[in-house]
Design a protein around this motif. Structure first.
Motif, PDB file in Angstrom:
ATOM      1  N   LEU A  83       0.725  -1.315   0.007  1.00  0.00           N
ATOM      2  CA  LEU A  83       0.147   0.119   0.003  1.00  0.00           C
ATOM      3  C   LEU A  83       0.874   1.231  -0.136  1.00  0.00           C
ATOM      4  O   LEU A  83       1.666   1.451   0.935  1.00  0.00           O
ATOM      5  CB  LEU A  83      -0.852  -0.008   1.208  1.00  0.00           C
ATOM      6  N   GLY A  84       0.846   2.125  -1.019  1.00  0.00           N
ATOM      7  CA  GLY A  84       1.451   3.372  -0.936  1.00  0.00           C
ATOM      8  C   GLY A  84       3.105   3.032  -1.067  1.00  0.00           C
ATOM      9  O   GLY A  84       3.887   3.752  -0.801  1.00  0.00           O
ATOM     10  N   GLY A  85       3.386   1.811  -1.735  1.00  0.00           N
ATOM     11  CA  GLY A  85       4.819   1.534  -1.704  1.00  0.00           C
ATOM     12  C   GLY A  85       5.381   0.945  -0.654  1.00  0.00           C
ATOM     13  O   GLY A  85       6.423   0.675  -0.397  1.00  0.00           O
ATOM     14  N   TYR A  86       4.458   0.717   0.452  1.00  0.00           N
ATOM     15  CA  TYR A  86       4.951   0.069   1.552  1.00  0.00           C
ATOM     16  C   TYR A  86       4.433  -1.504   1.739  1.00  0.00           C
ATOM     17  O   TYR A  86       3.423  -1.786   1.232  1.00  0.00           O
ATOM     18  CB  TYR A  86       4.371   0.809   2.978  1.00  0.00           C
TER      19      TYR A  86
END
Length: 138
Positions: A83-86
């Motif tokens: 999510l969101g690069g995480y």
């Protein structure tokens, strides 16, 4: 749970009145709408309120600016997600910041300003389908 329900309703009404006191143009529009819908009756009833479109816009804008709780109930991921690069592993407790979501300039122009008119011709479903305005913590 009972007290939380009563307190959030009361708090919303207090914030709505405070916003109206601070924004005289909105107050005048609400007063005019109430006078036009209610007329000479002594009491405002539920049918009258259902006809007050601007009052509903004021309520939505108040709830957007002053959510009943800035953080939604904690959630837990059931699977690993990105999510969101995480990378978020499964069984991670996630806290959702409704206050920040509702002030994201990506979704609203001038998100810090009290502008009830933004809801007048809006197709935004504030009952849970449009998550950029998570008004009631859906």
């Amino acid at each position: 749970m009972f007290v939380a329900g009563i307190d959030s309703s009361t708090t919303t009404k207090v914030w709505m009145m405070a916003e109206l006191f601070n924004h005289s143009n909105a107050m005048k529009k609400v007063q005019e709408e109430v006078r036009n819908v209610v007329g000479n009756k002594l009491k405002v009833d539920a049918e009258d309120i259902s006809k007050m479109k601007y009052l509903k816009c004021v309520l939505k804008e108040t709830l957007r600016l002053h959510p009943t709780g800035p953080l939604l109930l904690p959630r837990q991921t059931s699977a690993s997600v990105k999510l969101g690069g995480y990378d978020i592993p499964s069984n991670t407790t996630v806290l959702i910041n409704a206050w920040a979501i509702q002030r994201d300039p990506k979704w609203l122009e001038n998100p810090e300003e009290f502008i009830p008119e933004r809801f007048e011709n809006s197709s935004i479903d504030f009952k849970g389908q449009d998550f950029q305005l998570n008004l009631f913590g859906f």
